[in-house]
Write a protein that holds these residues in place. Structure first.
Motif, PDB file in Angstrom:
ATOM      1  N   GLN A 185      -0.132  -7.269  -5.010  1.00  0.00           N
ATOM      2  CA  GLN A 185       0.190  -7.556  -3.779  1.00  0.00           C
ATOM      3  C   GLN A 185       1.618  -6.854  -3.315  1.00  0.00           C
ATOM      4  OE1 GLN A 185       0.284 -11.983  -4.593  1.00  0.00           O
ATOM      5  NE2 GLN A 185      -0.909 -12.325  -2.862  1.00  0.00           N
ATOM      6  N   ARG A 186       2.518  -6.696  -4.351  1.00  0.00           N
ATOM      7  CA  ARG A 186       3.707  -6.040  -4.089  1.00  0.00           C
ATOM      8  C   ARG A 186       3.564  -4.520  -3.695  1.00  0.00           C
ATOM      9  NH1 ARG A 186       5.773  -8.959  -8.639  1.00  0.00           N
ATOM     10  NH2 ARG A 186       5.928  -7.199 -10.007  1.00  0.00           N
ATOM     11  N   VAL A 187       2.631  -4.004  -4.419  1.00  0.00           N
ATOM     12  CA  VAL A 187       2.107  -2.574  -4.365  1.00  0.00           C
ATOM     13  C   VAL A 187       1.811  -2.383  -2.744  1.00  0.00           C
ATOM     14  CG1 VAL A 187       0.581  -0.724  -4.946  1.00  0.00           C
ATOM     15  CG2 VAL A 187       1.654  -2.225  -6.668  1.00  0.00           C
ATOM     16  N   ASN A 188       1.037  -3.146  -2.179  1.00  0.00           N
ATOM     17  CA  ASN A 188       0.486  -2.863  -1.048  1.00  0.00           C
ATOM     18  C   ASN A 188       1.507  -3.634   0.159  1.00  0.00           C
ATOM     19  OD1 ASN A 188      -1.835  -2.254  -1.585  1.00  0.00           O
ATOM     20  ND2 ASN A 188      -2.794  -4.368  -2.295  1.00  0.00           N
ATOM     21  N   THR A 189       2.693  -3.688  -0.024  1.00  0.00           N
ATOM     22  CA  THR A 189       3.774  -4.001   0.994  1.00  0.00           C
ATOM     23  C   THR A 189       4.181  -2.701   1.617  1.00  0.00           C
ATOM     24  OG1 THR A 189       4.749  -5.805  -0.374  1.00  0.00           O
ATOM     25  CG2 THR A 189       6.286  -4.853   1.374  1.00  0.00           C
ATOM     26  N   ASN A 190       4.174  -2.898   2.814  1.00  0.00           N
ATOM     27  CA  ASN A 190       4.595  -1.886   3.918  1.00  0.00           C
ATOM     28  C   ASN A 190       6.103  -1.507   3.973  1.00  0.00           C
ATOM     29  OD1 ASN A 190       5.353  -0.044   5.726  1.00  0.00           O
ATOM     30  ND2 ASN A 190       4.334  -0.801   7.353  1.00  0.00           N
TER      31      ASN A 190
ATOM     32  N   VAL B 256       9.286  19.499   6.172  1.00  0.00           N
ATOM     33  CA  VAL B 256      10.628  19.626   5.127  1.00  0.00           C
ATOM     34  C   VAL B 256      10.658  18.167   4.445  1.00  0.00           C
ATOM     35  CG1 VAL B 256      12.901  19.953   4.651  1.00  0.00           C
ATOM     36  CG2 VAL B 256      11.634  21.308   6.191  1.00  0.00           C
ATOM     37  N   ARG B 257      10.499  17.106   5.271  1.00  0.00           N
ATOM     38  CA  ARG B 257      10.845  15.688   4.937  1.00  0.00           C
ATOM     39  C   ARG B 257       9.547  15.404   3.718  1.00  0.00           C
ATOM     40  NH1 ARG B 257       9.958  12.069   8.245  1.00  0.00           N
ATOM     41  NH2 ARG B 257       9.393  13.156  10.140  1.00  0.00           N
ATOM     42  N   ILE B 258       8.679  15.645   4.095  1.00  0.00           N
ATOM     43  CA  ILE B 258       7.280  15.361   3.223  1.00  0.00           C
ATOM     44  C   ILE B 258       7.472  15.966   1.839  1.00  0.00           C
ATOM     45  CG2 ILE B 258       5.758  16.887   4.336  1.00  0.00           C
ATOM     46  CD1 ILE B 258       4.775  13.505   2.448  1.00  0.00           C
TER      47      ILE B 258
ATOM     48  N   ARG C 197       5.713   8.691  -9.354  1.00  0.00           N
ATOM     49  CA  ARG C 197       4.495   8.204  -8.507  1.00  0.00           C
ATOM     50  C   ARG C 197       3.463   9.424  -8.790  1.00  0.00           C
ATOM     51  NH1 ARG C 197       5.665   5.718  -3.869  1.00  0.00           N
ATOM     52  NH2 ARG C 197       3.368   5.929  -3.348  1.00  0.00           N
ATOM     53  N   SER C 198       2.274   9.374  -8.474  1.00  0.00           N
ATOM     54  CA  SER C 198       1.382  10.252  -8.522  1.00  0.00           C
ATOM     55  C   SER C 198       1.261  11.281  -7.117  1.00  0.00           C
ATOM     56  CB  SER C 198       0.080   9.934  -8.826  1.00  0.00           C
ATOM     57  OG  SER C 198      -0.463   9.112  -7.704  1.00  0.00           O
ATOM     58  N   LEU C 199       1.045  12.408  -7.131  1.00  0.00           N
ATOM     59  CA  LEU C 199       0.949  12.971  -5.757  1.00  0.00           C
ATOM     60  C   LEU C 199      -0.033  12.458  -4.966  1.00  0.00           C
ATOM     61  CD1 LEU C 199       1.534  15.407  -4.179  1.00  0.00           C
ATOM     62  CD2 LEU C 199      -0.462  16.732  -5.530  1.00  0.00           C
ATOM     63  N   ASP C 200      -1.340  11.778  -5.211  1.00  0.00           N
ATOM     64  CA  ASP C 200      -2.136  11.170  -4.479  1.00  0.00           C
ATOM     65  C   ASP C 200      -1.518  10.045  -3.712  1.00  0.00           C
ATOM     66  OD1 ASP C 200      -4.017  13.236  -4.771  1.00  0.00           O
ATOM     67  OD2 ASP C 200      -5.041  12.065  -6.245  1.00  0.00           O
ATOM     68  N   SER C 201      -0.796   9.258  -4.755  1.00  0.00           N
ATOM     69  CA  SER C 201      -0.059   8.003  -4.051  1.00  0.00           C
ATOM     70  C   SER C 201       1.023   8.345  -3.259  1.00  0.00           C
ATOM     71  CB  SER C 201       0.362   7.215  -5.540  1.00  0.00           C
ATOM     72  OG  SER C 201       1.455   7.650  -5.615  1.00  0.00           O
TER      73      SER C 201
ATOM     74  N   ASP D 184      -0.962   9.283   0.125  1.00  0.00           N
ATOM     75  CA  ASP D 184      -1.554   8.270   0.582  1.00  0.00           C
ATOM     76  C   ASP D 184      -0.422   7.288   1.296  1.00  0.00           C
ATOM     77  OD1 ASP D 184      -4.153   6.651   0.937  1.00  0.00           O
ATOM     78  OD2 ASP D 184      -2.941   5.157  -0.122  1.00  0.00           O
ATOM     79  N   GLN D 185       0.438   6.892   0.711  1.00  0.00           N
ATOM     80  CA  GLN D 185       1.639   5.989   1.311  1.00  0.00           C
ATOM     81  C   GLN D 185       2.286   6.734   2.674  1.00  0.00           C
ATOM     82  OE1 GLN D 185       5.029   5.218  -1.016  1.00  0.00           O
ATOM     83  NE2 GLN D 185       5.555   3.356   0.110  1.00  0.00           N
ATOM     84  N   TYR D 186       2.123   8.111   2.361  1.00  0.00           N
ATOM     85  CA  TYR D 186       2.974   8.797   3.770  1.00  0.00           C
ATOM     86  C   TYR D 186       2.102   8.645   4.773  1.00  0.00           C
ATOM     87  CZ  TYR D 186       5.032  12.404   6.433  1.00  0.00           C
ATOM     88  OH  TYR D 186       5.839  13.138   7.602  1.00  0.00           O
ATOM     89  N   MET D 187       0.892   8.798   4.687  1.00  0.00           N
ATOM     90  CA  MET D 187      -0.082   8.728   5.608  1.00  0.00           C
ATOM     91  C   MET D 187      -0.553   7.538   6.348  1.00  0.00           C
ATOM     92  SD  MET D 187      -0.639  11.930   6.351  1.00  0.00           S
ATOM     93  CE  MET D 187      -1.963  11.621   7.679  1.00  0.00           C
ATOM     94  N   LYS D 188      -0.202   6.441   5.358  1.00  0.00           N
ATOM     95  CA  LYS D 188      -0.737   4.916   5.750  1.00  0.00           C
ATOM     96  C   LYS D 188       0.635   4.448   6.212  1.00  0.00           C
ATOM     97  CE  LYS D 188      -4.608   3.951   2.748  1.00  0.00           C
ATOM     98  NZ  LYS D 188      -4.984   3.073   1.612  1.00  0.00           N
ATOM     99  N   THR D 189       1.813   4.621   5.877  1.00  0.00           N
ATOM    100  CA  THR D 189       2.848   3.596   6.236  1.00  0.00           C
ATOM    101  C   THR D 189       3.790   4.476   6.581  1.00  0.00           C
ATOM    102  OG1 THR D 189       3.746   3.486   4.256  1.00  0.00           O
ATOM    103  CG2 THR D 189       2.058   1.658   4.848  1.00  0.00           C
ATOM    104  N   VAL D 190       4.397   5.596   5.973  1.00  0.00           N
ATOM    105  CA  VAL D 190       5.614   6.317   6.245  1.00  0.00           C
ATOM    106  C   VAL D 190       5.657   6.848   7.484  1.00  0.00           C
ATOM    107  CG1 VAL D 190       7.161   8.218   5.326  1.00  0.00           C
ATOM    108  CG2 VAL D 190       5.825   6.643   3.731  1.00  0.00           C
ATOM    109  N   ARG D 191       4.748   7.774   7.785  1.00  0.00           N
ATOM    110  CA  ARG D 191       4.487   8.349   9.159  1.00  0.00           C
ATOM    111  C   ARG D 191       4.444   7.621  10.316  1.00  0.00           C
ATOM    112  NH1 ARG D 191       0.817  11.041  12.551  1.00  0.00           N
ATOM    113  NH2 ARG D 191       1.600  12.887  13.542  1.00  0.00           N
TER     114      ARG D 191
END
Length: 205
Positions: free
Chosen positions: A53-58, A137-139, A152-156, A159-166
Motif C-alpha cells: 500500500q505504501r508503494v502506491n502512495t502518491n 532535464v528534470r526527468i 529504483r528500476s528504470l521502468d519504475s 512509470d511513477q513520473y507519468m502517473k504522479t510526478v508529471r
C-alpha cells in the motif's frame, strides 16, 4: 540566538536543481550559518499501511506531507530552538524510528517541490525561490538519482513520473511559481541569480 532566523524556501519541480542551489548558497554563506530542512523528510508516517500500500502512495501530492509538523518545526527553528527532524526511508516508503537533531542557525533553508502549496509555510518564509528548469532535464536528473540513490528500476521511475510526478507538477508545482520572490532559470548553473540571492540574504541577516 538573539534575533529570528531567516527562512529561505527553495521550490521547484523534481530534478530542477533545488539541491544544487542550496549547496551553492551554503558555500557562499558558510555551513556554520545554515541549517537545511528537506520537505521530503516530512512525508507522513505510514506504519499503519502494508508495504504494498505504501508503494502506491502518491508522493507528489500535497496530502502526502505532514506539513503541520513541518510548520511547527520551522517556527521552533526560527525562534532559536532545536528540533528532532524525521528521517524518511525511501526504500521502505516510511519514516525511520531514528530522528535527526537540527540546531537553529541564522539561515534556515527549506527545500521541496510543494513548499508553496501551504499558506502557513508560505507565510513563515522570508525569501521564496522557485528553481525553473525544463522538463526534459528534470526527468533525466530524476532517473539518474532514483536509480543510483534509491535503487529504483528504470521502468519504475518512468512509470511513477507519468502517473504522479508529471500530473502533480502541472497541477500543483508549476502554478505555485506565482508565490516566488525570485525565479532562478536552470538552477545551480545560474551563477548571476545565485549571487544576487546571496546579496539579498546578507542584507537580511
Amino acid at each position: 540566538m538573539t534575533s529570528k532566523a531567516c527562512i529561505i524556501g527553495i521550490c521547484g519541480g523534481s530534478g530542477s536543481g533545488k539541491s544544487t542551489v542550496t549547496k551553492k548558497l551554503i558555500e557562499l554563506i558558510g555551513r556554520d550559518n545554515v541549517s537545511v530542512i528537506e520537505q521530503d523528510s516530512y512525508y507522513k508516517d505510514q506504519s499503519n499501511l502494508k508495504f504494498e500500500q505504501r508503494v502506491n502512495t502518491n508522493y507528489d501530492h500535497p496530502l502526502a506531507f505532514d506539513n503541520d509538523l513541518l510548520y511547527d518545526h520551522l517556527k521552533l527553528l526560527k525562534y532559536g530552538r532545536e528540533i528532532e527532524k524525521p528521517i524518511y526511508d525511501f526504500a521502505l516508503h516510511n519514516r525511520k524510528r531514528e530522528r535527526e537533531i537540527v540546531f537553529p542557525k541564522p539561515i534556515i533553508i527549506l527545500e521541496g517541490i510543494l513548499i508553496f502549496s501551504e499558506v502557513n509555510l508560505i507565510d513563515i518564509m522570508d525569501i521564496k525561490v522557485f528553481v525553473d528548469t525544463d522538463s526534459d532535464v528534470r526527468i533525466i536528473r530524476r532517473i539518474k538519482r532514483d536509480m543510483k540513490e534509491r535503487e529504483r528500476s528504470l521502468d519504475s521511475v518512468i512509470d511513477q513520473y507519468m502517473k504522479t510526478v508529471r500530473p502533480s507538477h502541472l497541477q500543483f508545482v508549476e502554478p505555485s511559481k506565482r508565490y516566488a520572490d525570485v525565479i532562478i532559470p536552470e538552477g545551480g548553473d545560474n551563477e548571476v541569480a545565485i549571487d544576487l540571492l546571496y546579496q539579498k540574504i546578507k542584507s537580511l541577516v
